[in-house]
Design an enzyme around this catalytic site. Structure first.
Site, PDB file in Angstrom:
ATOM      1  N   TYR A   1       0.851  -1.194   0.000  1.00 14.77           N
ATOM      2  CA  TYR A   1       0.000   0.000   0.000  1.00 14.77           C
ATOM      3  C   TYR A   1       0.883   1.239   0.000  1.00 14.77           C
ATOM      4  O   TYR A   1       1.745   1.396   0.872  1.00 14.77           O
ATOM      5  CB  TYR A   1      -0.906   0.012   1.245  1.00 14.77           C
TER       6      TYR A   1
ATOM      7  N   GLU B   1      -3.380   7.373  -4.292  1.00 15.06           N
ATOM      8  CA  GLU B   1      -3.381   6.097  -3.579  1.00 15.06           C
ATOM      9  C   GLU B   1      -3.077   4.971  -4.561  1.00 15.06           C
ATOM     10  O   GLU B   1      -3.833   4.758  -5.513  1.00 15.06           O
ATOM     11  CB  GLU B   1      -4.744   5.875  -2.921  1.00 15.06           C
TER      12      GLU B   1
END
Ligand code: ADP
Ligand code: MG
Length: 233
Positions: A119, A207
């Protein structure tokens, strides 16, 4: 303002980030040509809606057993079949609310051989008024759940705007992601690229979930959620 995954990847590619080859389509007729333009033998058919959680979502019009909004396909025929099932239907994900969102566009993408899913996000850290990387080795899953269940697995690395992404920052990021060898080498170029793209295009949020390490050790941006500041337009 939010843009679609495929548009976000286009932006990042322009800055030199490693993204997969892919073709955006709006009709079943275009699916075969799109798949033929890709190397194969693994393809991914990805719903382009302004919401995440697509892979684990479900289509209102299909049976509960039907697959979600991001599907692996192992042949061109399989790509076409999945495109037919998805286009025009309503995808419900954890982020769309119960009404869901109609899928009017698909992104047909080259499939990657994944070793690890990480992530990686960039945002403006309100506390410091600086851009920060918020990262975790636990990618490809709902980051809110990670934040809730194992907050120690999320690290924040704040970037000094004067210096930009320094070698020390790259080392911190590589360590936070547990990258070594070729992947750490790729990190040296990728992290400054992501930072540069964020600054130059006035992003409010970037993101990448997941950023992947492939089985050949290379890094690739596999998903991209980009939102811009209202006044960047
Ligand atoms: P979402 O976050 O909306 O569910 P993603 O783009 O992150 O959508 O895709 C969900 C999952 O599908 C990823 O975590 C990854 O495991 C898999 N996936 C997505 N794109 C590819 C690809 N090009 N090759 C292989 N697997 C993929
Ligand atoms: Mg994702």
């Amino acid at each position: 303002m939010n843009i679609h995954e495929y548009q976000g990847k286009q932006v990042l590619k322009g800055f030199g980030a490693p993204v997969a080859e892919g073709v955006a389509i709006t009709s079943v007729d275009q699916a075969e040509a799109a798949a033929r333009a890709l190397p194969g033998p693994l393809y991914v058919v990805k719903s382009q809606i302004h919401a995440g959680g697509r892979g684990k979502g479900h289509f209102k019009e299909l049976t509960p057993e039907a697959r979600g909004g991001v599907r692996l396909a192992r042949s061109i025929e399989d790509v076409v079949k999945n495109a037919r099932e998805m286009l025009g239907n309503t995808l419900v994900t954890a982020q769309t609310g119960p009404a869901g969102k109609q899928v009017n566009r698909l992104y047909i993408e080259d499939g990657a051989d994944i070793d690890r899913e990480l992530y990686c996000s960039l945002l403006v850290d309100r506390q410091y008024g600086r851009i920060a990387f918020v990262v975790s080795t636990e990618g490809g899953v709902d980051i809110e759940a990670v934040a809730h269940n194992s907050p120690e697995k999320i690290q924040t690395i704040v970037i000094d705007p004067e210096a930009g992404v320094t070698d020390a920052d790259v080392s911190r990021l590589n360590a936070a992601f547990k990258l070594d060898g070729q992947a750490a080498e790729d990190g040296k170029s990728l992290f400054p690229i992501l930072y540069g793209a964020f600054v130059d295009t006035d992003m409010a949020m970037l993101e990448v979930n997941p950023l992947i390490v492939m089985t050949d050790g290379r890094l690739r941006v596999l998903d991209a959620k980009v939102s811009f500041d209202g006044n960047a337009l």
